[in-house]
Every structure is written in structure tokens, then in C-alpha cells.
Design a protein around this motif. Structure first.
Motif, PDB file in Angstrom:
ATOM      1  N   GLN A   1      11.644  -0.095  -2.734  1.00  0.00           N
ATOM      2  CA  GLN A   1      10.988  -0.519  -1.130  1.00  0.00           C
ATOM      3  C   GLN A   1       9.942   1.066  -1.628  1.00  0.00           C
ATOM      4  OE1 GLN A   1      12.201   3.477   1.203  1.00  0.00           O
ATOM      5  NE2 GLN A   1       9.817   3.536   1.403  1.00  0.00           N
ATOM      6  N   SER A   2       8.470   0.741  -1.307  1.00  0.00           N
ATOM      7  CA  SER A   2       7.782   2.025  -1.021  1.00  0.00           C
ATOM      8  C   SER A   2       6.530   1.869  -0.391  1.00  0.00           C
ATOM      9  CB  SER A   2       6.692   1.441  -2.576  1.00  0.00           C
ATOM     10  OG  SER A   2       5.261   1.976  -2.732  1.00  0.00           O
ATOM     11  N   ARG A   3       6.749   3.129   0.360  1.00  0.00           N
ATOM     12  CA  ARG A   3       6.180   3.468   1.285  1.00  0.00           C
ATOM     13  C   ARG A   3       4.937   4.658   1.628  1.00  0.00           C
ATOM     14  NH1 ARG A   3       7.929   5.425   6.881  1.00  0.00           N
ATOM     15  NH2 ARG A   3       9.727   4.787   6.932  1.00  0.00           N
ATOM     16  N   TRP A   4       3.359   4.315   1.502  1.00  0.00           N
ATOM     17  CA  TRP A   4       2.297   4.942   1.488  1.00  0.00           C
ATOM     18  C   TRP A   4       2.232   5.878   2.273  1.00  0.00           C
ATOM     19  CZ3 TRP A   4      -0.279   7.875  -1.590  1.00  0.00           C
ATOM     20  CH2 TRP A   4      -2.183   8.428  -1.379  1.00  0.00           C
TER      21      TRP A   4
ATOM     22  N   ALA B   1       0.653   0.227   9.449  1.00  0.00           N
ATOM     23  CA  ALA B   1       0.610   0.778  10.320  1.00  0.00           C
ATOM     24  C   ALA B   1      -0.977   1.223  11.322  1.00  0.00           C
ATOM     25  CB  ALA B   1       1.423   2.147  10.615  1.00  0.00           C
ATOM     26  N   SER B   2      -1.138   1.270  12.326  1.00  0.00           N
ATOM     27  CA  SER B   2      -2.480   1.456  12.527  1.00  0.00           C
ATOM     28  C   SER B   2      -3.406   2.585  12.112  1.00  0.00           C
ATOM     29  CB  SER B   2      -2.721   1.562  14.340  1.00  0.00           C
ATOM     30  OG  SER B   2      -1.965   0.817  14.909  1.00  0.00           O
ATOM     31  N   GLY B   3      -2.654   3.259  11.557  1.00  0.00           N
ATOM     32  CA  GLY B   3      -3.779   4.655  10.475  1.00  0.00           C
ATOM     33  C   GLY B   3      -3.354   4.602   9.663  1.00  0.00           C
ATOM     34  N   GLY B   4      -3.196   3.345   8.643  1.00  0.00           N
ATOM     35  CA  GLY B   4      -3.032   2.798   7.445  1.00  0.00           C
ATOM     36  C   GLY B   4      -1.919   3.524   6.985  1.00  0.00           C
ATOM     37  N   ASN B   5      -0.924   3.399   7.549  1.00  0.00           N
ATOM     38  CA  ASN B   5       0.652   3.699   6.214  1.00  0.00           C
ATOM     39  C   ASN B   5       0.868   2.659   5.814  1.00  0.00           C
ATOM     40  OD1 ASN B   5      -0.098   6.699   6.250  1.00  0.00           O
ATOM     41  ND2 ASN B   5       0.964   6.537   8.296  1.00  0.00           N
ATOM     42  N   GLU B   6       1.297   1.927   4.967  1.00  0.00           N
ATOM     43  CA  GLU B   6       2.098   1.599   4.290  1.00  0.00           C
ATOM     44  C   GLU B   6       3.454   1.661   3.974  1.00  0.00           C
ATOM     45  OE1 GLU B   6      -0.716  -1.320   1.899  1.00  0.00           O
ATOM     46  OE2 GLU B   6      -1.790  -1.313   3.054  1.00  0.00           O
ATOM     47  N   LEU B   7       4.314   0.251   4.279  1.00  0.00           N
ATOM     48  CA  LEU B   7       5.623   0.888   3.971  1.00  0.00           C
ATOM     49  C   LEU B   7       5.933  -1.247   2.954  1.00  0.00           C
ATOM     50  CD1 LEU B   7       8.875   1.183   3.739  1.00  0.00           C
ATOM     51  CD2 LEU B   7       9.004   0.286   6.133  1.00  0.00           C
ATOM     52  N   THR B   8       6.186  -1.222   1.924  1.00  0.00           N
ATOM     53  CA  THR B   8       6.743  -2.467   1.606  1.00  0.00           C
ATOM     54  C   THR B   8       7.432  -2.348   0.698  1.00  0.00           C
ATOM     55  OG1 THR B   8       4.003  -2.636   0.494  1.00  0.00           O
ATOM     56  CG2 THR B   8       5.562  -4.003  -0.881  1.00  0.00           C
ATOM     57  N   LEU B   9       8.622  -3.831   1.053  1.00  0.00           N
ATOM     58  CA  LEU B   9       9.773  -3.961  -0.008  1.00  0.00           C
ATOM     59  C   LEU B   9       9.035  -5.416  -0.751  1.00  0.00           C
ATOM     60  CD1 LEU B   9      12.304  -4.212   3.298  1.00  0.00           C
ATOM     61  CD2 LEU B   9      11.877  -2.176   1.824  1.00  0.00           C
ATOM     62  N   ALA B  10       9.899  -5.569  -1.675  1.00  0.00           N
ATOM     63  CA  ALA B  10       9.736  -6.172  -2.374  1.00  0.00           C
ATOM     64  C   ALA B  10      11.161  -6.730  -3.457  1.00  0.00           C
ATOM     65  CB  ALA B  10       8.370  -5.665  -4.132  1.00  0.00           C
ATOM     66  N   LEU B  11      11.054  -8.042  -3.719  1.00  0.00           N
ATOM     67  CA  LEU B  11      12.603  -8.497  -4.068  1.00  0.00           C
ATOM     68  C   LEU B  11      12.338  -9.481  -5.136  1.00  0.00           C
ATOM     69  CD1 LEU B  11      12.940  -7.923  -0.334  1.00  0.00           C
ATOM     70  CD2 LEU B  11      14.680  -9.478  -1.082  1.00  0.00           C
TER      71      LEU B  11
ATOM     72  N   ILE C   1      10.460  10.633   8.947  1.00  0.00           N
ATOM     73  CA  ILE C   1       9.332  10.680   9.550  1.00  0.00           C
ATOM     74  C   ILE C   1       8.344   9.717  10.435  1.00  0.00           C
ATOM     75  CG2 ILE C   1       8.682  12.918   7.339  1.00  0.00           C
ATOM     76  CD1 ILE C   1       6.893  10.601   6.344  1.00  0.00           C
ATOM     77  N   THR C   2       7.578  10.875  11.305  1.00  0.00           N
ATOM     78  CA  THR C   2       6.742  10.149  12.679  1.00  0.00           C
ATOM     79  C   THR C   2       5.624   8.541  12.158  1.00  0.00           C
ATOM     80  OG1 THR C   2       7.174  10.355  14.395  1.00  0.00           O
ATOM     81  CG2 THR C   2       5.427   9.589  14.417  1.00  0.00           C
ATOM     82  N   ASP C   3       5.321   8.049  11.262  1.00  0.00           N
ATOM     83  CA  ASP C   3       4.164   8.027  10.590  1.00  0.00           C
ATOM     84  C   ASP C   3       3.507   6.220  11.593  1.00  0.00           C
ATOM     85  OD1 ASP C   3       6.217   5.946   9.681  1.00  0.00           O
ATOM     86  OD2 ASP C   3       6.233   6.621   7.559  1.00  0.00           O
ATOM     87  N   GLY C   4       4.129   5.813  12.362  1.00  0.00           N
ATOM     88  CA  GLY C   4       3.976   4.227  12.465  1.00  0.00           C
ATOM     89  C   GLY C   4       4.863   2.879  11.857  1.00  0.00           C
ATOM     90  N   LEU C   5       5.890   3.030  11.178  1.00  0.00           N
ATOM     91  CA  LEU C   5       6.548   2.434  10.860  1.00  0.00           C
ATOM     92  C   LEU C   5       7.672   2.496  10.796  1.00  0.00           C
ATOM     93  CD1 LEU C   5       4.986   3.357   6.951  1.00  0.00           C
ATOM     94  CD2 LEU C   5       3.878   1.090   8.267  1.00  0.00           C
ATOM     95  N   PRO C   6       7.895   0.884  10.345  1.00  0.00           N
ATOM     96  CA  PRO C   6       9.326   0.911  10.932  1.00  0.00           C
ATOM     97  C   PRO C   6      10.229   1.973  10.616  1.00  0.00           C
ATOM     98  CG  PRO C   6       8.439  -1.005   9.693  1.00  0.00           C
ATOM     99  CD  PRO C   6       7.617  -0.432  10.218  1.00  0.00           C
ATOM    100  N   LYS C   7      12.080   1.980  11.004  1.00  0.00           N
ATOM    101  CA  LYS C   7      12.934   2.517  10.431  1.00  0.00           C
ATOM    102  C   LYS C   7      13.867   1.008   9.969  1.00  0.00           C
ATOM    103  CE  LYS C   7      10.628   6.049  11.513  1.00  0.00           C
ATOM    104  NZ  LYS C   7      10.149   7.021  11.146  1.00  0.00           N
ATOM    105  N   GLU C   8      14.645   2.084   8.799  1.00  0.00           N
ATOM    106  CA  GLU C   8      15.624   1.043   8.344  1.00  0.00           C
ATOM    107  C   GLU C   8      15.878  -0.220   9.170  1.00  0.00           C
ATOM    108  OE1 GLU C   8      18.873   2.575   5.857  1.00  0.00           O
ATOM    109  OE2 GLU C   8      17.980   2.008   4.346  1.00  0.00           O
ATOM    110  N   PRO C   9      16.547   0.797  10.146  1.00  0.00           N
ATOM    111  CA  PRO C   9      17.026  -0.768  10.896  1.00  0.00           C
ATOM    112  C   PRO C   9      16.446  -1.609  11.317  1.00  0.00           C
ATOM    113  CG  PRO C   9      17.690   1.781  11.304  1.00  0.00           C
ATOM    114  CD  PRO C   9      17.129   1.825  11.199  1.00  0.00           C
TER     115      PRO C   9
END
Length: 224
Positions: free
Chosen positions: A29-32, A164-174, A92-100
Motif C-alpha cells: 500500500q502506498s499513500r501519496w 481524491a479530488s485534491g490530488g491525493n492518491e492511494l494505491t494497492l498493488a497485489l 488523517i483527513t485526506d479525501g481518501l478511503p479508510k481501511e474498512p
């Protein structure tokens, strides 16, 4: 993402996903966060059984296991060591989804749950059985809603990218997929991982007590 290849029908994709066997794989997981110029990583394993559950065995930044059952119930299975229960997706509040939320979406994708996905997203497909892409555009177009979710896969889902709308990104790589013979074998493996993770967490907690370290010193973050 360019959508220029032959379109895949939702029904074809659903059939492919319905054939996904129980498997174990590596997950990264990578959160930018561009505004903060920081990238946060987590690394571990995923265990998927089509009719039972999805389990994430995180190795870093903290040893822990979280599970999602077929009813959508999310739980952390290392609760006897609460000091080490640091979510790799952060608080943190970054517009990205949480783990659940991420776990529930991944489970629906792995099952090919078209009905639920269509309720929340516009879906754009392309590709073929061994190389396909799916773009999910949230029906919720409010200012704080996700901009899009891009999914890539073949025989297995290989990546999810949340923007996210603000440009934040969350990536999961399997990666490193290992099909499992049956759900019973997967259950035994999950129980083994739970025991291993609990033991590791206890050992780390005891070590911290002896050295006077705090759990905050274990948080892993590196500059983007």
C-alpha cells in the motif's frame, strides 16, 4: 487512463471474477499526499476466500491482521496489543478511503459484485481475460467525493488506485499470487497468520516496555 481497446461487457467481467479461486498474495500500500509531499507505505499479505472472508496480514509498519467477512463486518484480530494497532491507511483527513472501505471494495471486486458496484459507480471496462482495466467513477459528485478508482487485473486483481479530488492518491498493488486448494486450507492458513502476528506483536510490545520506546517511533513515512 485511455479506454481505446475493445470494451469488455460487465457480464463478462463478472463471470471472470466469479471464477477467482481462494488465494494468498503479497500486498503493498502506498499513500501519496502531494500537498504534504509525503508518501506512506505498508507491506504484507492478503488471504482471500470467495465464500468466507478477506484477511490482510500487515507486516509493516506494524504487525497486525484485519479481516472482512461475507457480511461486510470489519475487525482487527490483534486487539490484545492495542498499543500496536496503527492502521497502515492512517487516520488523517485526506479525501481518501479508510481501511474498512478499501477492504469492502476489494472484496466486492474479487467477487464480481456488479449489483453493489453499479449502485455507487459508473463503470468503464476495457481489455480481455488476462489483461483488463476498470475505471469506477463515483455517482457521488460532491466536492469531497473521490474523483475515480482505477482497477487493473488479469487472472487476479493486480492493483487499485484511488484518486481524491485534491490530488491525493492511494494505491494497492497485489503480486505473487498463490491459489489455495480449498477454503478449509485457507482458513487454517488464516488461523496460522493470526497466531504468528499476535506473537510478533506481543514480542514487540514487550521489547518496547524494556527499552522505554513508544509505539509512535514505529510509524513509517518517507518523503515522496
Amino acid at each position: 487512463m485511455p479506454l481505446v481497446a475493445q470494451a469488455v461487457t460487465p457480464e463478462e467481467w463478472q463471470t471472470w471474477q466469479g471464477d477467482t479461486p481462494a488465494f494468498q498474495s503479497r500486498v503493498e500500500q502506498s499513500r501519496w499526499l502531494p500537498e504534504a509531499e509525503i508518501r506512506v507505505h505498508a507491506d504484507g499479505e492478503i488471504l482471500f476466500t470467495p465464500t468466507q472472508s478477506l484477511a490482510w496480514h500487515w507486516v509493516s509498519p506494524q504487525p497486525r491482521i484485519v479481516t472482512l467477512d461475507v457480511a461486510g463486518q470489519f475487525a482487527e484480530l490483534a486487539t490484545d496489543v492495542p498499543a500496536l494497532s496503527l492502521s497502515p491507511l492512517g487516520e488523517i483527513t485526506d479525501g481518501l478511503p479508510k481501511e474498512p472501505q478499501v477492504a469492502r471494495l476489494l472484496f466486492r471486486l474479487l467477487q464480481g459484485d456488479l449489483a453493489t458496484l453499479r449502485e455507487r459507480y459508473h463503470m468503464l471496462f476495457e481489455g480481455e481475460r488476462e489483461d483488463w482495466q476498470l475505471v469506477l467513477l463515483p455517482r457521488d459528485r460532491s466536492e469531497d467525493a473521490l474523483k475515480k478508482i482505477a482497477v487493473k487485473g488479469g487472472a487476479f486483481i493486480e492493483s487499485l488506485r484511488f484518486v481524491a479530488s485534491g490530488g491525493n492518491e492511494l494505491t494497492l498493488a497485489l503480486s505473487n499470487f498463490q491459489p489455495l486448494v480449498d477454503a478449509q486450507g485457507a482458513q487454517r492458513l488464516q488461523e496460522s497468520l493470526i497466531a504468528e502476528t499476535t506473537a510478533s506483536a506481543k514480542e514487540a510490545a514487550e521489547g518496547n516496555t524494556e527499552t522505554g520506546e513508544t509505539t509512535s517511533s514505529h510509524k513509517t513515512a518517507s518523503d515522496g
